[in-house]
Design a protein around this motif. Structure first.
Motif, PDB file in Angstrom:
ATOM      1  N   LEU A  92       0.815  -1.208   0.000  1.00 38.15           N
ATOM      2  CA  LEU A  92       0.000   0.000   0.000  1.00 38.15           C
ATOM      3  C   LEU A  92       0.851   1.262   0.000  1.00 38.15           C
ATOM      4  CD1 LEU A  92      -2.818  -0.960   2.554  1.00 38.15           C
ATOM      5  CD2 LEU A  92      -2.991  -0.845   0.061  1.00 38.15           C
ATOM      6  N   GLN A  93       2.094   1.147   0.421  1.00 41.82           N
ATOM      7  CA  GLN A  93       2.973   2.312   0.481  1.00 41.82           C
ATOM      8  C   GLN A  93       3.853   2.463  -0.752  1.00 41.82           C
ATOM      9  OE1 GLN A  93       2.986   4.935   2.612  1.00 41.82           O
ATOM     10  NE2 GLN A  93       1.099   3.919   3.205  1.00 41.82           N
ATOM     11  N   ASP A  94       3.607   1.647  -1.760  1.00 42.43           N
ATOM     12  CA  ASP A  94       4.382   1.722  -3.003  1.00 42.43           C
ATOM     13  C   ASP A  94       3.493   2.199  -4.135  1.00 42.43           C
ATOM     14  OD1 ASP A  94       7.073   0.634  -2.297  1.00 42.43           O
ATOM     15  OD2 ASP A  94       5.862  -1.089  -1.687  1.00 42.43           O
ATOM     16  N   PHE A  95       4.078   2.972  -5.039  1.00 46.02           N
ATOM     17  CA  PHE A  95       3.355   3.425  -6.217  1.00 46.02           C
ATOM     18  C   PHE A  95       3.393   2.358  -7.303  1.00 46.02           C
ATOM     19  CE2 PHE A  95       4.237   7.626  -4.327  1.00 46.02           C
ATOM     20  CZ  PHE A  95       2.967   8.172  -4.389  1.00 46.02           C
ATOM     21  N   THR A  96       2.363   2.364  -8.126  1.00 45.83           N
ATOM     22  CA  THR A  96       2.343   1.495  -9.290  1.00 45.83           C
ATOM     23  C   THR A  96       3.234   2.088 -10.373  1.00 45.83           C
ATOM     24  OG1 THR A  96       0.866   0.297 -10.805  1.00 45.83           O
ATOM     25  CG2 THR A  96       0.361   2.620 -10.398  1.00 45.83           C
ATOM     26  N   ASP A  97       3.366   1.386 -11.480  1.00 46.50           N
ATOM     27  CA  ASP A  97       4.181   1.877 -12.582  1.00 46.50           C
ATOM     28  C   ASP A  97       3.644   3.213 -13.088  1.00 46.50           C
ATOM     29  OD1 ASP A  97       4.778   1.959 -15.709  1.00 46.50           O
ATOM     30  OD2 ASP A  97       6.285   0.674 -14.770  1.00 46.50           O
ATOM     31  N   ASP A  98       4.524   4.093 -13.495  1.00 50.07           N
ATOM     32  CA  ASP A  98       4.121   5.426 -13.937  1.00 50.07           C
ATOM     33  C   ASP A  98       3.192   5.383 -15.134  1.00 50.07           C
ATOM     34  OD1 ASP A  98       5.615   6.512 -11.931  1.00 50.07           O
ATOM     35  OD2 ASP A  98       7.267   7.208 -13.210  1.00 50.07           O
ATOM     36  N   GLU A  99       3.256   4.325 -15.936  1.00 45.94           N
ATOM     37  CA  GLU A  99       2.410   4.235 -17.127  1.00 45.94           C
ATOM     38  C   GLU A  99       0.993   3.779 -16.803  1.00 45.94           C
ATOM     39  OE1 GLU A  99       3.483   5.308 -20.084  1.00 45.94           O
ATOM     40  OE2 GLU A  99       5.285   5.882 -18.965  1.00 45.94           O
ATOM     41  N   VAL A 100       0.777   3.253 -15.593  1.00 48.82           N
ATOM     42  CA  VAL A 100      -0.556   2.781 -15.207  1.00 48.82           C
ATOM     43  C   VAL A 100      -1.314   3.967 -14.624  1.00 48.82           C
ATOM     44  CG1 VAL A 100      -1.857   1.133 -13.820  1.00 48.82           C
ATOM     45  CG2 VAL A 100       0.380   0.494 -14.738  1.00 48.82           C
ATOM     46  N   ARG A 101      -2.040   4.661 -15.484  1.00 49.28           N
ATOM     47  CA  ARG A 101      -2.729   5.883 -15.066  1.00 49.28           C
ATOM     48  C   ARG A 101      -3.888   6.158 -16.011  1.00 49.28           C
ATOM     49  NH1 ARG A 101       1.399  10.775 -16.609  1.00 49.28           N
ATOM     50  NH2 ARG A 101      -0.318  11.935 -15.678  1.00 49.28           N
ATOM     51  N   GLY A 102      -4.794   7.036 -15.586  1.00 48.20           N
ATOM     52  CA  GLY A 102      -5.876   7.453 -16.458  1.00 48.20           C
ATOM     53  C   GLY A 102      -7.252   6.999 -15.992  1.00 48.20           C
ATOM     54  N   ILE A 103      -8.211   7.073 -16.908  1.00 49.56           N
ATOM     55  CA  ILE A 103      -9.622   6.819 -16.617  1.00 49.56           C
ATOM     56  C   ILE A 103     -10.145   5.719 -17.523  1.00 49.56           C
ATOM     57  CG2 ILE A 103     -11.948   7.821 -16.834  1.00 49.56           C
ATOM     58  CD1 ILE A 103     -10.821  10.443 -15.847  1.00 49.56           C
ATOM     59  N   GLU A 104     -10.941   4.828 -16.953  1.00 49.79           N
ATOM     60  CA  GLU A 104     -11.597   3.764 -17.708  1.00 49.79           C
ATOM     61  C   GLU A 104     -13.010   3.573 -17.170  1.00 49.79           C
ATOM     62  OE1 GLU A 104      -8.530   0.959 -16.785  1.00 49.79           O
ATOM     63  OE2 GLU A 104      -9.762  -0.075 -15.276  1.00 49.79           O
ATOM     64  N   THR A 105     -13.882   3.054 -18.013  1.00 49.72           N
ATOM     65  CA  THR A 105     -15.264   2.789 -17.623  1.00 49.72           C
ATOM     66  C   THR A 105     -15.605   1.348 -17.966  1.00 49.72           C
ATOM     67  OG1 THR A 105     -15.885   5.096 -18.021  1.00 49.72           O
ATOM     68  CG2 THR A 105     -17.667   3.493 -17.862  1.00 49.72           C
ATOM     69  N   TRP A 106     -16.172   0.638 -16.996  1.00 46.07           N
ATOM     70  CA  TRP A 106     -16.502  -0.783 -17.138  1.00 46.07           C
ATOM     71  C   TRP A 106     -17.996  -0.958 -17.367  1.00 46.07           C
ATOM     72  CZ3 TRP A 106     -13.050  -5.022 -16.534  1.00 46.07           C
ATOM     73  CH2 TRP A 106     -11.738  -4.659 -16.236  1.00 46.07           C
ATOM     74  N   TYR A 107     -18.341  -2.014 -18.098  1.00 48.55           N
ATOM     75  CA  TYR A 107     -19.743  -2.358 -18.322  1.00 48.55           C
ATOM     76  C   TYR A 107     -19.879  -3.875 -18.361  1.00 48.55           C
ATOM     77  CZ  TYR A 107     -18.476  -3.373 -23.192  1.00 48.55           C
ATOM     78  OH  TYR A 107     -17.904  -3.907 -24.319  1.00 48.55           O
ATOM     79  N   TYR A 108     -21.119  -4.339 -18.237  1.00 50.78           N
ATOM     80  CA  TYR A 108     -21.394  -5.779 -18.256  1.00 50.78           C
ATOM     81  C   TYR A 108     -21.221  -6.303 -19.677  1.00 50.78           C
ATOM     82  CZ  TYR A 108     -23.888 -10.170 -17.374  1.00 50.78           C
ATOM     83  OH  TYR A 108     -24.231 -11.490 -17.251  1.00 50.78           O
ATOM     84  N   HIS A 109     -20.341  -7.283 -19.834  1.00 52.44           N
ATOM     85  CA  HIS A 109     -20.017  -7.786 -21.169  1.00 52.44           C
ATOM     86  C   HIS A 109     -21.259  -8.376 -21.826  1.00 52.44           C
ATOM     87  CE1 HIS A 109     -17.310  -9.073 -24.314  1.00 52.44           C
ATOM     88  NE2 HIS A 109     -17.915 -10.254 -24.307  1.00 52.44           N
ATOM     89  N   GLY A 110     -21.595  -7.867 -22.993  1.00 51.49           N
ATOM     90  CA  GLY A 110     -22.756  -8.358 -23.719  1.00 51.49           C
ATOM     91  C   GLY A 110     -23.979  -7.484 -23.578  1.00 51.49           C
ATOM     92  N   SER A 111     -23.953  -6.485 -22.690  1.00 48.62           N
ATOM     93  CA  SER A 111     -25.102  -5.596 -22.521  1.00 48.62           C
ATOM     94  C   SER A 111     -24.985  -4.423 -23.496  1.00 48.62           C
ATOM     95  CB  SER A 111     -25.167  -5.080 -21.080  1.00 48.62           C
ATOM     96  OG  SER A 111     -26.093  -4.018 -20.978  1.00 48.62           O
ATOM     97  N   THR A 112     -25.907  -4.343 -24.428  1.00 46.58           N
ATOM     98  CA  THR A 112     -25.884  -3.249 -25.399  1.00 46.58           C
ATOM     99  C   THR A 112     -26.099  -1.909 -24.708  1.00 46.58           C
ATOM    100  OG1 THR A 112     -26.762  -4.718 -27.104  1.00 46.58           O
ATOM    101  CG2 THR A 112     -26.945  -2.347 -27.501  1.00 46.58           C
ATOM    102  N   ASN A 113     -27.110  -1.841 -23.837  1.00 47.33           N
ATOM    103  CA  ASN A 113     -27.379  -0.584 -23.148  1.00 47.33           C
ATOM    104  C   ASN A 113     -26.246  -0.210 -22.197  1.00 47.33           C
ATOM    105  OD1 ASN A 113     -29.835   0.139 -24.328  1.00 47.33           O
ATOM    106  ND2 ASN A 113     -30.989  -1.192 -22.968  1.00 47.33           N
ATOM    107  N   GLY A 114     -25.688  -1.211 -21.517  1.00 47.20           N
ATOM    108  CA  GLY A 114     -24.555  -0.935 -20.643  1.00 47.20           C
ATOM    109  C   GLY A 114     -23.357  -0.419 -21.415  1.00 47.20           C
ATOM    110  N   ARG A 115     -23.119  -0.996 -22.583  1.00 48.27           N
ATOM    111  CA  ARG A 115     -22.015  -0.570 -23.448  1.00 48.27           C
ATOM    112  C   ARG A 115     -22.226   0.862 -23.938  1.00 48.27           C
ATOM    113  NH1 ARG A 115     -19.664   1.006 -27.385  1.00 48.27           N
ATOM    114  NH2 ARG A 115     -18.059  -0.004 -28.619  1.00 48.27           N
ATOM    115  N   ASN A 116     -23.448   1.172 -24.391  1.00 54.25           N
ATOM    116  CA  ASN A 116     -23.753   2.524 -24.854  1.00 54.25           C
ATOM    117  C   ASN A 116     -23.624   3.544 -23.720  1.00 54.25           C
ATOM    118  OD1 ASN A 116     -24.313   1.439 -27.370  1.00 54.25           O
ATOM    119  ND2 ASN A 116     -26.536   1.396 -27.051  1.00 54.25           N
ATOM    120  N   MET A 117     -24.086   3.151 -22.570  1.00 53.90           N
ATOM    121  CA  MET A 117     -24.015   4.018 -21.393  1.00 53.90           C
ATOM    122  C   MET A 117     -22.563   4.285 -21.001  1.00 53.90           C
ATOM    123  SD  MET A 117     -25.983   3.052 -17.898  1.00 53.90           S
ATOM    124  CE  MET A 117     -25.599   3.768 -16.315  1.00 53.90           C
ATOM    125  N   ALA A 118     -21.742   3.246 -20.993  1.00 55.05           N
ATOM    126  CA  ALA A 118     -20.332   3.399 -20.638  1.00 55.05           C
ATOM    127  C   ALA A 118     -19.610   4.310 -21.609  1.00 55.05           C
ATOM    128  CB  ALA A 118     -19.661   2.022 -20.595  1.00 55.05           C
TER     129      ALA A 118
END
Length: 311
Positions: free
Chosen positions: A207-233
């Motif tokens: 918990l006191q260590d940083f991850t790799d500098d390249e592991v950064r940014g924003i992502e959005t997850w959705y339920y695989h196979g859900s059309t509405n979830g995919r569109n929403m994400a």
């Protein structure tokens, strides 16, 4: 002979009422049973308890082009909801007309969906915190999630968007099953949509260590196979990148082992991961109120776009 004489002696003693007492070996009692204790719930090692950590074993499906139409149509769905009709503009006879007429009051907002906004964690959730910076600052994910959610609620209240705060309690743990059950049990005349708000964490030694500098940014997850979830994400991811300028990690999903809040909710659902709190660059921004407001504004902008256009 000795045994025979003993038998005779015993018979005479019984006849004349003077039977000798024989020492008896007591029958041992069975060992006492331990007091019963209620069964303790056991965590299912095969069930991901929540989001917020990146692992090579996640095997995510990364969608780089948010505008592509989805190929799969399985998963939680509902029929498209038409936009509510605009309120009729009726000119009352007692209202002044012509030049100088005051602007009429804004029409009441017509909600299209019921938004179930999930804070992600309680204060008792283990881990879920950044390394401590040299000046003593540290990000606690539950506080980060709730700060952003509170900013979202303030704006939705102002506009009149219908929403439900899934986890108002603070002093709780992961509360995972209850969070999902509350959203599923919620009675609403409007179709429900689920948004779970999180900060992310990359692989690190502790918990006191940083991850790799390249592991950064924003992502959005959705339920695989859900059309509405995919569109929403896709809408949430686009708005988050537009408002924050963060690294775009695109849409993500899993074919198996999907996050519980995505696979157990009986409505289209997304999970937003707005920055890595154990990345030294993301963390500095995530600690500022300006960045948190930008993340909240992005969520509101996504909600309003979906309110207007549907899924």
């Amino acid at each position: 002979m000795k045994d025979f004489l003993q038998v005779i002696t015993d018979i005479l003693a019984v006849i004349f009422g003077d039977a000798p007492e024989r020492p008896r070996t007591p029958t041992p009692l069975p060992p006492a049973l331990p007091p019963a204790s209620p069964p303790q719930p056991q965590a299912d090692p095969n069930e991901p308890q929540d989001a917020g950590e990146v692992s090579d074993s996640d095997d995510p499906v990364v969608v780089s082009h948010e505008g592509e139409p989805p190929r799969d149509t399985n998963g939680p769905e509902f029929d498209p909801v038409p936009a509510p009709p605009p309120p009729e503009e009726v000119e009352r006879p007692d209202e002044p007309t012509g030049p100088g007429r005051p602007n009429p009051p804004a029409p009441e907002y017509r909600a299209r969906y019921m938004w179930c906004i999930d804070n992600g964690h309680g204060s008792l959730t283990a881990g879920k915190r950044s390394p401590v910076l040299p000046d003593g600052r540290q990000l606690l994910e539950f506080e980060y999630n709730r700060d952003i959610s509170a900013r979202i609620f303030t704006e939705l209240d102002r506009i009149g968007v219908a929403y439900y705060n899934v986890l108002p309690e603070v002093n709780v743990g992961n509360f995972l099953i209850e969070r999902v059950d509350r959203a599923n049990r919620l009675s609403s005349s409007l179709p429900k949509l689920f948004v779970s708000i999180h900060g992310n964490a990359g692989p690190a030694a502790s918990l006191q260590d940083f991850t790799d500098d390249e592991v950064r940014g924003i992502e959005t997850w959705y339920y695989h196979g859900s059309t509405n979830g995919r569109n929403m994400a896709a809408v949430f991811q686009r708005k988050l990148i537009e408002h924050t300028g963060m690294v775009n990690r695109h849409l993500r999903s899993k074919v198996t082992g999907q996050f519980y809040v995505l696979r157990a909710t009986r409505m289209p659902a997304v999970l937003t991961e707005s920055g890595f709190y154990n990345n030294r660059y993301d963390l500095e921004r995530m600690l500022t109120p300006e960045f948190r407001q930008a993340v909240a504004d992005a969520h509101v902008a996504a909600i309003l776009e979906i309110e207007e256009n549907g899924l």
